[in-house]
Write a protein that holds these residues in place. Structure first.
Motif, PDB file in Angstrom:
ATOM      1  N   LEU A  13      36.036  38.601   9.204  1.00  0.00           N
ATOM      2  CA  LEU A  13      36.814  37.477   8.682  1.00  0.00           C
ATOM      3  C   LEU A  13      36.177  36.145   9.038  1.00  0.00           C
ATOM      4  CD1 LEU A  13      40.433  38.727   9.487  1.00  0.00           C
ATOM      5  CD2 LEU A  13      39.317  38.693   7.249  1.00  0.00           C
ATOM      6  N   LEU A  14      35.723  36.012  10.275  1.00  0.00           N
ATOM      7  CA  LEU A  14      35.115  34.749  10.706  1.00  0.00           C
ATOM      8  C   LEU A  14      33.791  34.489   9.994  1.00  0.00           C
ATOM      9  CD1 LEU A  14      35.817  34.864  14.559  1.00  0.00           C
ATOM     10  CD2 LEU A  14      36.960  33.455  12.840  1.00  0.00           C
ATOM     11  N   ARG A  15      33.061  35.550   9.659  1.00  0.00           N
ATOM     12  CA  ARG A  15      31.769  35.380   8.982  1.00  0.00           C
ATOM     13  C   ARG A  15      31.911  35.157   7.485  1.00  0.00           C
ATOM     14  NH1 ARG A  15      29.514  39.718  12.460  1.00  0.00           N
ATOM     15  NH2 ARG A  15      28.024  38.708  13.874  1.00  0.00           N
ATOM     16  N   HIS A  16      32.805  35.915   6.854  1.00  0.00           N
ATOM     17  CA  HIS A  16      32.732  36.043   5.397  1.00  0.00           C
ATOM     18  C   HIS A  16      33.967  35.597   4.626  1.00  0.00           C
ATOM     19  CE1 HIS A  16      29.030  38.135   6.149  1.00  0.00           C
ATOM     20  NE2 HIS A  16      29.632  39.128   6.779  1.00  0.00           N
ATOM     21  N   ALA A  17      35.107  35.371   5.278  1.00  0.00           N
ATOM     22  CA  ALA A  17      36.295  34.959   4.532  1.00  0.00           C
ATOM     23  C   ALA A  17      36.021  33.648   3.809  1.00  0.00           C
ATOM     24  CB  ALA A  17      37.486  34.818   5.472  1.00  0.00           C
ATOM     25  N   ARG A  65      29.880  38.788  -2.410  1.00  0.00           N
ATOM     26  CA  ARG A  65      29.132  38.836  -1.150  1.00  0.00           C
ATOM     27  C   ARG A  65      29.390  40.135  -0.406  1.00  0.00           C
ATOM     28  NH1 ARG A  65      24.773  38.379   1.542  1.00  0.00           N
ATOM     29  NH2 ARG A  65      24.949  37.642   3.688  1.00  0.00           N
ATOM     30  N   LEU A  66      30.636  40.584  -0.358  1.00  0.00           N
ATOM     31  CA  LEU A  66      30.954  41.820   0.357  1.00  0.00           C
ATOM     32  C   LEU A  66      30.291  43.023  -0.299  1.00  0.00           C
ATOM     33  CD1 LEU A  66      34.741  41.336   1.248  1.00  0.00           C
ATOM     34  CD2 LEU A  66      32.760  41.098   2.759  1.00  0.00           C
ATOM     35  N   LEU A  67      30.252  43.060  -1.618  1.00  0.00           N
ATOM     36  CA  LEU A  67      29.598  44.175  -2.305  1.00  0.00           C
ATOM     37  C   LEU A  67      28.103  44.192  -1.991  1.00  0.00           C
ATOM     38  CD1 LEU A  67      31.436  44.035  -5.742  1.00  0.00           C
ATOM     39  CD2 LEU A  67      31.512  45.924  -4.097  1.00  0.00           C
ATOM     40  N   LEU A  83      38.113  44.458   0.095  1.00  0.00           N
ATOM     41  CA  LEU A  83      38.060  44.157  -1.338  1.00  0.00           C
ATOM     42  C   LEU A  83      39.416  44.356  -2.012  1.00  0.00           C
ATOM     43  CD1 LEU A  83      34.665  45.861  -2.250  1.00  0.00           C
ATOM     44  CD2 LEU A  83      35.124  43.395  -2.185  1.00  0.00           C
ATOM     45  N   GLY A  84      40.272  45.196  -1.438  1.00  0.00           N
ATOM     46  CA  GLY A  84      41.580  45.445  -2.014  1.00  0.00           C
ATOM     47  C   GLY A  84      42.640  44.458  -1.598  1.00  0.00           C
ATOM     48  N   GLU A  85      42.255  43.383  -0.923  1.00  0.00           N
ATOM     49  CA  GLU A  85      43.218  42.404  -0.407  1.00  0.00           C
ATOM     50  C   GLU A  85      43.302  41.146  -1.260  1.00  0.00           C
ATOM     51  OE1 GLU A  85      42.501  41.615   3.750  1.00  0.00           O
ATOM     52  OE2 GLU A  85      42.067  43.717   4.161  1.00  0.00           O
ATOM     53  N   SER A  86      42.931  41.226  -2.517  1.00  0.00           N
ATOM     54  CA  SER A  86      42.997  40.080  -3.442  1.00  0.00           C
ATOM     55  C   SER A  86      42.181  38.897  -2.928  1.00  0.00           C
ATOM     56  CB  SER A  86      44.459  39.652  -3.674  1.00  0.00           C
ATOM     57  OG  SER A  86      45.209  40.719  -4.199  1.00  0.00           O
ATOM     58  N   VAL A  87      40.951  39.177  -2.515  1.00  0.00           N
ATOM     59  CA  VAL A  87      40.089  38.110  -2.009  1.00  0.00           C
ATOM     60  C   VAL A  87      39.427  37.378  -3.175  1.00  0.00           C
ATOM     61  CG1 VAL A  87      39.681  39.296   0.171  1.00  0.00           C
ATOM     62  CG2 VAL A  87      38.130  39.684  -1.734  1.00  0.00           C
ATOM     63  N   PRO A  88      38.967  36.141  -2.962  1.00  0.00           N
ATOM     64  CA  PRO A  88      38.320  35.383  -4.044  1.00  0.00           C
ATOM     65  C   PRO A  88      37.070  36.091  -4.564  1.00  0.00           C
ATOM     66  CG  PRO A  88      38.875  33.943  -2.200  1.00  0.00           C
ATOM     67  CD  PRO A  88      39.120  35.342  -1.735  1.00  0.00           C
ATOM     68  N   GLU A  89      36.716  35.773  -5.806  1.00  0.00           N
ATOM     69  CA  GLU A  89      35.593  36.459  -6.460  1.00  0.00           C
ATOM     70  C   GLU A  89      34.293  36.282  -5.688  1.00  0.00           C
ATOM     71  OE1 GLU A  89      33.266  36.614 -10.787  1.00  0.00           O
ATOM     72  OE2 GLU A  89      35.027  35.321 -10.506  1.00  0.00           O
ATOM     73  N   ARG A  90      34.022  35.073  -5.184  1.00  0.00           N
ATOM     74  CA  ARG A  90      32.767  34.846  -4.460  1.00  0.00           C
ATOM     75  C   ARG A  90      32.684  35.722  -3.217  1.00  0.00           C
ATOM     76  NH1 ARG A  90      31.479  28.557  -3.571  1.00  0.00           N
ATOM     77  NH2 ARG A  90      33.589  28.613  -2.723  1.00  0.00           N
ATOM     78  N   GLU A  91      33.801  35.910  -2.549  1.00  0.00           N
ATOM     79  CA  GLU A  91      33.808  36.777  -1.373  1.00  0.00           C
ATOM     80  C   GLU A  91      33.590  38.228  -1.785  1.00  0.00           C
ATOM     81  OE1 GLU A  91      36.670  37.995   2.407  1.00  0.00           O
ATOM     82  OE2 GLU A  91      37.091  36.158   1.288  1.00  0.00           O
ATOM     83  N   CYS A  92      34.191  38.658  -2.883  1.00  0.00           N
ATOM     84  CA  CYS A  92      33.981  40.025  -3.377  1.00  0.00           C
ATOM     85  C   CYS A  92      32.503  40.287  -3.639  1.00  0.00           C
ATOM     86  CB  CYS A  92      34.768  40.254  -4.664  1.00  0.00           C
ATOM     87  SG  CYS A  92      36.528  40.495  -4.429  1.00  0.00           S
TER      88      CYS A  92
END
Length: 265
Positions: A188-192, A255-257, A244-253
């Motif tokens: 969360l601290l790195r990527h949210a 990056r996480l992928l 990814l299932g927590e309704s995160v913003p598209e840019r975060e999705c």
């Protein structure tokens, strides 16, 4: 019986009412959620982690609630915004609270691995079938644990009351491995993602501050817990996939992928 007072909060699962100046009652819409939070409170009975005091249950008009100490101070995030020069001290405090929390057992709580597996399956549309299978295989290889895990531990879930900082919002608590719980905090601290409406210069300043908070938290948590960086890293892909299932913003999705693919090799 003392009547419930003014409604001071409303969430997805419960309403919160004032009981005088120093107590609140959290009234649950579903009885099983009250029982879950009561179980968490029992797990914390033998722990020294600071949290709002629990005074018991109260019933009115067929609805049940749990009576808690009322905490009216700021969150750690608000304190950090007001005193950014103390960011490393806040990071070390966050780590000490988390390490103390992980000394408690949680035998009757849901398995963290099972909760993560459910979250990964909920993210299927974004993950694709290939990624989902790979992440679930990785998760299966990771150890079970019997330690209390908060599930969403970050500076907005630490509040400052009259007696100092307390940990709040225990509805995501599970039993699992401390490394998994700490790895989520680091994720969360790195990527949210920060709010898109935030001006770019402000975003950069916040990211720099957050990086310093993360560094201080990670160093202190590793020192106190004995957990290794390798243990933390082993949980990253499952945690990111469930995120990814927590309704995160598209840019975060996006990056996480990318990061999930890197972790899967």
């Amino acid at each position: 019986m003392e009547a419930w007072g003014e409604k001071i909060g409303q969430g997805r699962t419960a309403d919160v009412y004032a009981l005088g100046e120093d107590r609140i009652v959290k009234v649950f819409r579903q009885p099983q959620l009250l029982e879950f939070e009561w179980t968490v409170a029992e797990c914390l009975d033998d722990s020294s982690v600071p949290r709002p005091r629990v005074y018991g249950r109260q019933e009115q008009d067929g609805m049940q609630g749990i009576v808690y100490e009322r905490i009216q101070g700021p969150t750690m995030m608000a304190q950090l915004a007001a005193r950014p020069e103390e960011v490393e001290a806040f990071g070390r405090l966050l780590a000490r609270l988390h390490a103390e929390l992980h000394k408690a057992g949680a035998g009757r709580l849901p398995s963290h691995k099972e909760v993560l597996a459910h979250g990964i399956r909920r993210s299927r549309a974004l993950l694709t079938e290939h990624r989902e299978r790979a992440v679930l295989r990785l998760l299966e290889s990771l150890p079970e644990g019997m330690t209390l895990c908060h599930g969403d531990f970050h500076p907005d879930n630490v509040m400052y009351g009259q007696q100092g900082p307390v940990v709040i919002d225990w509805m995501t608590a599970t039993r699992g491995m401390p490394a998994a719980d700490a790895a989520r905090t680091l994720m969360l601290l790195r990527h949210a993602e920060l709010p898109e409406e935030m001006p770019e210069p402000v975003q950069q300043a916040v990211k720099a501050l957050r990086a310093r908070l993360l560094g201080a938290y990670e160093a202190e948590y590793l020192r106190l817990s004995g957990v290794s960086k390798e243990e933390l890293a082993s949980w990253e892909a499952p945690l990111m996939a469930a995120r990814l299932g927590e309704s995160v913003p598209e840019r975060e999705c996006v990056r996480l992928l990318e990061l999930i693919d890197e972790r899967l090799g």
